[in-house]
Design a protein around this motif. Structure first.
Motif, PDB file in Angstrom:
ATOM      1  N   VAL A   1      55.416  -3.895   1.073  1.00 22.36           N
ATOM      2  CA  VAL A   1      55.732  -2.490   0.830  1.00 22.36           C
ATOM      3  C   VAL A   1      54.473  -1.639   0.931  1.00 22.36           C
ATOM      4  O   VAL A   1      53.511  -1.840   0.194  1.00 22.36           O
ATOM      5  CB  VAL A   1      56.415  -2.310  -0.539  1.00 22.36           C
ATOM      6  CG1 VAL A   1      56.715  -0.841  -0.807  1.00 22.36           C
ATOM      7  CG2 VAL A   1      57.687  -3.139  -0.600  1.00 22.36           C
ATOM      8  N   ASP A   2      54.517  -0.701   1.850  1.00 28.94           N
ATOM      9  CA  ASP A   2      53.409   0.214   2.079  1.00 28.94           C
ATOM     10  C   ASP A   2      53.478   1.397   1.121  1.00 28.94           C
ATOM     11  O   ASP A   2      52.460   1.890   0.647  1.00 28.94           O
ATOM     12  CB  ASP A   2      53.465   0.702   3.531  1.00 28.94           C
ATOM     13  CG  ASP A   2      52.249   1.476   3.952  1.00 28.94           C
ATOM     14  OD1 ASP A   2      51.155   0.899   3.955  1.00 28.94           O
ATOM     15  OD2 ASP A   2      52.411   2.674   4.274  1.00 28.94           O
ATOM     16  N   GLU A   3      54.713   1.847   0.839  1.00 31.23           N
ATOM     17  CA  GLU A   3      54.897   3.037   0.009  1.00 31.23           C
ATOM     18  C   GLU A   3      56.318   3.041  -0.544  1.00 31.23           C
ATOM     19  O   GLU A   3      57.244   2.573   0.105  1.00 31.23           O
ATOM     20  CB  GLU A   3      54.683   4.273   0.882  1.00 31.23           C
ATOM     21  CG  GLU A   3      54.787   5.597   0.207  1.00 31.23           C
ATOM     22  CD  GLU A   3      54.549   6.754   1.179  1.00 31.23           C
ATOM     23  OE1 GLU A   3      53.899   7.708   0.745  1.00 31.23           O
ATOM     24  OE2 GLU A   3      55.030   6.710   2.336  1.00 31.23           O
ATOM     25  N   ILE A   4      56.472   3.570  -1.751  1.00 31.14           N
ATOM     26  CA  ILE A   4      57.800   3.784  -2.337  1.00 31.14           C
ATOM     27  C   ILE A   4      57.987   5.282  -2.474  1.00 31.14           C
ATOM     28  O   ILE A   4      57.171   5.962  -3.097  1.00 31.14           O
ATOM     29  CB  ILE A   4      57.941   3.112  -3.720  1.00 31.14           C
ATOM     30  CG1 ILE A   4      57.707   1.609  -3.621  1.00 31.14           C
ATOM     31  CG2 ILE A   4      59.320   3.410  -4.303  1.00 31.14           C
ATOM     32  CD1 ILE A   4      57.665   0.901  -4.976  1.00 31.14           C
ATOM     33  N   ARG A   5      59.059   5.782  -1.891  1.00 35.61           N
ATOM     34  CA  ARG A   5      59.382   7.202  -1.993  1.00 35.61           C
ATOM     35  C   ARG A   5      60.660   7.377  -2.813  1.00 35.61           C
ATOM     36  O   ARG A   5      61.521   6.504  -2.823  1.00 35.61           O
ATOM     37  CB  ARG A   5      59.571   7.826  -0.610  1.00 35.61           C
ATOM     38  CG  ARG A   5      58.291   7.855   0.205  1.00 35.61           C
ATOM     39  CD  ARG A   5      58.491   8.607   1.491  1.00 35.61           C
ATOM     40  NE  ARG A   5      57.297   8.530   2.337  1.00 35.61           N
ATOM     41  CZ  ARG A   5      57.206   9.079   3.528  1.00 35.61           C
ATOM     42  NH1 ARG A   5      58.237   9.743   4.041  1.00 35.61           N
ATOM     43  NH2 ARG A   5      56.091   8.970   4.234  1.00 35.61           N
ATOM     44  N   VAL A   6      60.768   8.527  -3.454  1.00 36.30           N
ATOM     45  CA  VAL A   6      61.928   8.863  -4.275  1.00 36.30           C
ATOM     46  C   VAL A   6      62.588  10.101  -3.665  1.00 36.30           C
ATOM     47  O   VAL A   6      61.896  11.062  -3.320  1.00 36.30           O
ATOM     48  CB  VAL A   6      61.500   9.175  -5.727  1.00 36.30           C
ATOM     49  CG1 VAL A   6      62.709   9.458  -6.601  1.00 36.30           C
ATOM     50  CG2 VAL A   6      60.677   8.034  -6.301  1.00 36.30           C
ATOM     51  N   ASP A   7      63.921  10.068  -3.529  1.00 39.24           N
ATOM     52  CA  ASP A   7      64.594  11.230  -2.952  1.00 39.24           C
ATOM     53  C   ASP A   7      64.605  12.411  -3.927  1.00 39.24           C
ATOM     54  O   ASP A   7      64.212  12.281  -5.084  1.00 39.24           O
ATOM     55  CB  ASP A   7      66.005  10.873  -2.468  1.00 39.24           C
ATOM     56  CG  ASP A   7      67.051  10.860  -3.564  1.00 39.24           C
ATOM     57  OD1 ASP A   7      66.697  10.613  -4.732  1.00 39.24           O
ATOM     58  OD2 ASP A   7      68.227  11.091  -3.254  1.00 39.24           O
ATOM     59  N   CYS A   8      65.055  13.552  -3.449  1.00 39.75           N
ATOM     60  CA  CYS A   8      64.995  14.807  -4.206  1.00 39.75           C
ATOM     61  C   CYS A   8      65.749  14.749  -5.527  1.00 39.75           C
ATOM     62  O   CYS A   8      65.361  15.405  -6.491  1.00 39.75           O
ATOM     63  CB  CYS A   8      65.509  15.961  -3.350  1.00 39.75           C
ATOM     64  SG  CYS A   8      67.197  15.710  -2.739  1.00 39.75           S
ATOM     65  N   ASP A   9      66.830  13.978  -5.597  1.00 37.04           N
ATOM     66  CA  ASP A   9      67.622  13.872  -6.825  1.00 37.04           C
ATOM     67  C   ASP A   9      67.142  12.746  -7.734  1.00 37.04           C
ATOM     68  O   ASP A   9      67.645  12.598  -8.849  1.00 37.04           O
ATOM     69  CB  ASP A   9      69.104  13.635  -6.496  1.00 37.04           C
ATOM     70  CG  ASP A   9      69.728  14.814  -5.777  1.00 37.04           C
ATOM     71  OD1 ASP A   9      69.396  15.964  -6.123  1.00 37.04           O
ATOM     72  OD2 ASP A   9      70.550  14.585  -4.863  1.00 37.04           O
ATOM     73  N   GLY A  10      66.231  11.930  -7.243  1.00 38.08           N
ATOM     74  CA  GLY A  10      65.718  10.816  -8.030  1.00 38.08           C
ATOM     75  C   GLY A  10      66.698   9.665  -8.164  1.00 38.08           C
ATOM     76  O   GLY A  10      66.516   8.787  -9.002  1.00 38.08           O
ATOM     77  N   ASP A  11      67.724   9.642  -7.289  1.00 37.23           N
ATOM     78  CA  ASP A  11      68.735   8.591  -7.427  1.00 37.23           C
ATOM     79  C   ASP A  11      68.799   7.617  -6.248  1.00 37.23           C
ATOM     80  O   ASP A  11      69.734   6.825  -6.137  1.00 37.23           O
ATOM     81  CB  ASP A  11      70.111   9.196  -7.689  1.00 37.23           C
ATOM     82  CG  ASP A  11      70.613  10.081  -6.558  1.00 37.23           C
ATOM     83  OD1 ASP A  11      69.919  10.229  -5.530  1.00 37.23           O
ATOM     84  OD2 ASP A  11      71.722  10.633  -6.701  1.00 37.23           O
ATOM     85  N   THR A  12      67.816   7.677  -5.363  1.00 29.45           N
ATOM     86  CA  THR A  12      67.703   6.733  -4.252  1.00 29.45           C
ATOM     87  C   THR A  12      66.226   6.556  -3.930  1.00 29.45           C
ATOM     88  O   THR A  12      65.460   7.513  -3.952  1.00 29.45           O
ATOM     89  CB  THR A  12      68.441   7.248  -2.995  1.00 29.45           C
ATOM     90  OG1 THR A  12      69.804   7.515  -3.328  1.00 29.45           O
ATOM     91  CG2 THR A  12      68.395   6.231  -1.865  1.00 29.45           C
ATOM     92  N   LEU A  13      65.850   5.306  -3.638  1.00 31.05           N
ATOM     93  CA  LEU A  13      64.464   5.007  -3.275  1.00 31.05           C
ATOM     94  C   LEU A  13      64.374   4.616  -1.805  1.00 31.05           C
ATOM     95  O   LEU A  13      65.342   4.119  -1.219  1.00 31.05           O
ATOM     96  CB  LEU A  13      63.928   3.856  -4.119  1.00 31.05           C
ATOM     97  CG  LEU A  13      63.919   4.059  -5.632  1.00 31.05           C
ATOM     98  CD1 LEU A  13      63.355   2.821  -6.321  1.00 31.05           C
ATOM     99  CD2 LEU A  13      63.140   5.289  -6.014  1.00 31.05           C
ATOM    100  N   LEU A  14      63.209   4.842  -1.245  1.00 34.19           N
ATOM    101  CA  LEU A  14      62.893   4.423   0.112  1.00 34.19           C
ATOM    102  C   LEU A  14      61.671   3.525   0.042  1.00 34.19           C
ATOM    103  O   LEU A  14      60.612   3.948  -0.419  1.00 34.19           O
ATOM    104  CB  LEU A  14      62.593   5.643   0.990  1.00 34.19           C
ATOM    105  CG  LEU A  14      62.161   5.355   2.428  1.00 34.19           C
ATOM    106  CD1 LEU A  14      63.328   4.783   3.236  1.00 34.19           C
ATOM    107  CD2 LEU A  14      61.632   6.629   3.088  1.00 34.19           C
ATOM    108  N   TYR A  15      61.842   2.245   0.432  1.00 29.32           N
ATOM    109  CA  TYR A  15      60.705   1.343   0.559  1.00 29.32           C
ATOM    110  C   TYR A  15      60.257   1.410   2.013  1.00 29.32           C
ATOM    111  O   TYR A  15      61.025   1.080   2.919  1.00 29.32           O
ATOM    112  CB  TYR A  15      61.093  -0.109   0.254  1.00 29.32           C
ATOM    113  CG  TYR A  15      61.330  -0.493  -1.186  1.00 29.32           C
ATOM    114  CD1 TYR A  15      61.235   0.410  -2.233  1.00 29.32           C
ATOM    115  CD2 TYR A  15      61.672  -1.805  -1.486  1.00 29.32           C
ATOM    116  CE1 TYR A  15      61.470   0.015  -3.546  1.00 29.32           C
ATOM    117  CE2 TYR A  15      61.893  -2.213  -2.794  1.00 29.32           C
ATOM    118  CZ  TYR A  15      61.797  -1.300  -3.814  1.00 29.32           C
ATOM    119  OH  TYR A  15      62.024  -1.702  -5.112  1.00 29.32           O
TER     120      TYR A  15
END
Length: 122
Positions: A71-85
């Motif tokens: 994992v290079d980075e973990i992102r959080v969507d605008c609502d905080g209810d989905t992550l992007l690895y």
């Protein structure tokens, strides 16, 4: 106290959906779920951890198959209810042997790359 600088909205089962995306190609590889512990382990180790709803257990992607995700980075969507690895995928992301879990169209056409024989791994 949260281990995260932003709030993550885990559902009533303590899960959050995670989209895994290849850092280099930006291809969406898979969607899975994670618990708070899975996200913390991912953050600590730099290896993708998820929660298996069918097995009811935490798992590290590739621990048994070798098809791992750094994992290079973990992102959080605008609502905080989905992550992007954002990951560096080693081998295939899909248990079917395909590079991505999104290897077929709605019409059933196989448009994905087969990168390993699942009978050799699972």
């Amino acid at each position: 106290m949260s281990a995260f600088a932003v709030d993550i909205e885990f559902d009533e089962d303590g899960l959050v959906p995670v989209v895994a995306q290849d850092v280099d190609t930006e291809e969406v590889l898979m969607v899975a779920y994670a618990t708070r512990e899975a996200v913390e382990r991912t953050q600590e180790t730099g290896r993708a951890h998820y929660y298996s709803r069918s097995r009811q257990e935490l798992w590290e992607k590739g621990a048994t198959s070798g098809n791992s995700q750094a994992v290079d980075e973990i992102r959080v969507d605008c609502d905080g209810d989905t992550l992007l690895y954002r990951v560096h995928q080693e081998g295939g992301a899909c248990h079917t042997g395909h590079r991505s879990c999104f290897y077929r169209t709605l019409d059933g056409e196989n448009v994905g790359e087969l990168v390993f024989d699942p009978d050799d791994v699972y």
